[in-house]
Design an enzyme around this catalytic site. Sequence first.
Site, PDB file in Angstrom:
ATOM      1  N   CYS A 178      23.231 -53.375 -40.304  1.00  0.00           N
ATOM      2  CA  CYS A 178      22.348 -52.266 -39.887  1.00  0.00           C
ATOM      3  C   CYS A 178      22.999 -51.364 -38.849  1.00  0.00           C
ATOM      4  CB  CYS A 178      21.013 -52.801 -39.386  1.00  0.00           C
ATOM      5  SG  CYS A 178      21.121 -53.891 -37.949  1.00  0.00           S
ATOM      6  N   HIS A 212      17.895 -55.125 -34.407  1.00  0.00           N
ATOM      7  CA  HIS A 212      17.910 -54.364 -35.659  1.00  0.00           C
ATOM      8  C   HIS A 212      17.975 -52.872 -35.359  1.00  0.00           C
ATOM      9  CE1 HIS A 212      17.367 -53.458 -39.835  1.00  0.00           C
ATOM     10  NE2 HIS A 212      16.263 -52.785 -39.608  1.00  0.00           N
TER      11      HIS A 212
END
Length: 760
Positions: free
Chosen positions: A411, A675
């Site tokens: 990510c 994230h």
Amino acid sequence: MASTENVYFILTKKPERISFAKAGSIVYMPENKYISEMKKSPPPLKLRMCLMNYSRIDYDLEANDMEQLCVEEVELLQALPDEAERLRCFRERHDLQAAMQLAIGTEVTVEEAGKKRRGIIHYIGPLKKASISCPIPGYFFGIELQGPDRGKGYWDGTYGVERYFKCDKNCGVFTPFNRVSSLLPPVHKPSLQSERLELGDRVTCFIDDKFRYGMVLDLLEIGGQCFVQISTDKDESGKTGGEVRVPLEAVIKGELIAEGESMDVDTPPEADTDYLYMGLSLNSMVEVTLGEGNTYGIIRWIGKLPDRSETMVGLELDENKGVSDGTFKGQRYFKCPVKRALFVKLSSCRPDSRFQSTSSNHNEKMQPEDTVDQTDHSTAELQTVPPMSTEQVKQLLTGRMKGIQGHCNSCYMDAALFSLFSCSSVLDSMLFKSTTPQDAPIQRTLLNDIVNPLRSNGFVEGRHIMKLRQQLQKHGYSQSFTTDEKDPEEFLSVIMHHILALDPLLKLSAAGKVQESYCYQIFLDQNHRLVLPTVQQLLEHSFHSAGLKLAEVPSCLILQMPRFGKKFKMFDKIIPSLELDVTDLLSEGPQQCMLCGTLAQVECVDCFKDPLFSPTGFKVFCEKCSKQVHSHPQRRSHKPASLEIPKGYVGRKNPHTMIRDKMELFAVLCIETSHYVSFVKYGPNTEDWIFFDSMADRQGEMDGYNIPEVQPCPEVGEYLEMSPSELANQAPRDMKGVAKRLFCDAYMYLYQSTTMCLYR
């Protein structure tokens, strides 16, 4: 209600009618009601569930959109505030299962501020009490750092007002399970059930460095260890029908090689063999069928074996289903963890099907990459695709399976590349500048496999990002690019500086010397007095405290927000500055008096924080206004300094036509827990914002794939038009859509100068 009286589930899909519930949310219901519902025939399609951490209101949720959790899993997963990260950990399982084996006194490594620290677990448990809305609070690991890492923590074993363990000041950390790894090798106890072997199955077993084939006669457990009784096709004397008893871990369901042939090897492999089969080469991600299931891995070696005509490959598997660590009969062919190596025919391998194509139904498997891409020896001319226009974003870039597909902790790279290249061309020069033959394949992958498909189709398959990560790892910049999460600035530094040798984006002037860098980390002194700052204020305060100025206007300015690692934010909210005025931050150039607008001749750093003046901008004055300002008793001790005025402006008193140097915001990277996601400003209107998450959802389990999503977020524009006082009164959890993540979780701001990028 006690936690043991409930049953718990994790949502694997976002409910359609509950805006605040997400995939990864934990829900629960009384156990007696659940048992009663499941006894019905047929079982209900929906169950009435309570959402963890919300008021106890029941919601009807699809039974097929959730999976049951045990209490221990709930305790660990509850410590992760980000639902996407929680769902990822649940699906990938290895971190979760490893954490359930940890105990007090275990020596571990813990990830803090992007570094691996060594320590010992002294506490495992919650940091807050259970409540009606949260019957199971998250369990954290309290760790005392050891050796050279002592003093690099944040606590002394006390969190809030409670002491959970005792250690020296700044030697303790509290962290969720996904940042903790045991220093001891994992204890693996095989189970007959896990292998799903049945009587009569054809199997491959590994005996005395040789593969043998046969049929399962019996499944045994002796002294706590699992064994398989096998009728072999040939025993050691060459007779058929011999029986052997083999430990379960040495047995694989199915046949891997042609019957009766061993894999004895006497010669080492060639160093960099580059055979091709259906687009497969070294470091290709592949799958092979073992029995009834698929196993996934990466090709680490390709070559010929004695007495065999086929090309063979050595695979490093994703799971412990192999037979060695990359060695065979004492000869090493590649290196990987124990029980991760497997040797099979190259023709038995297929491209990893877990990554999906861009077809309309998203069920068509990806085709193998063409030979040009795989061999990295393409001489094709590099071609450019311009960034997406406002209309193209609306037509091609929004929706599910849009953007860049995430895979295996990618990510940070997905969000960075999407932010830089989807709607901006400010760094396109790095895609075309001349580079060394060694690094040219990386540049081609970046352009042909990532940037151009993103701009032309609105979608990049995850395998292309993995290819880039493999190339970076192969070049030796990091041995964990294909597996571990990185910081975006680390990745950008490798690409810009080490690979493409891009000229530094930023030139800073300090005490007459010029420093160069690719991004700027904002640091503030302890007396900054900022509560709800704008990016403009943060940059000015940071420059002021460090005594810095810009030697020139950068074409691209990458700003890292003031925070300690990924976890500790200095401010609850930061207001994005859509325009960044850098005129007063330049070391050279004419400036206007902040009071009368005439040519400024002096600057006063002591006036910078004077509450009487504007909260933004360095304080520069003409001679007349400076005398008036500093005639005040409280400012007589100030020491104004003369500004350097360009020769062409000497004698000019009214530079009212002076153009201010401003940079425009085009993207923001945000992080919650671990994230990364991104926001991109794609058009001129206040509502022209999109939100990108490379792992917004997932299809399937271990053999599934991530679903990226790009969604419009016009609500961001509404909040940006609010006054600071209105924004301060906005509770993050009540903010519309995804706006909360932009204001509360900003990690990196990206600005561009539409003027300067024409010259770079």
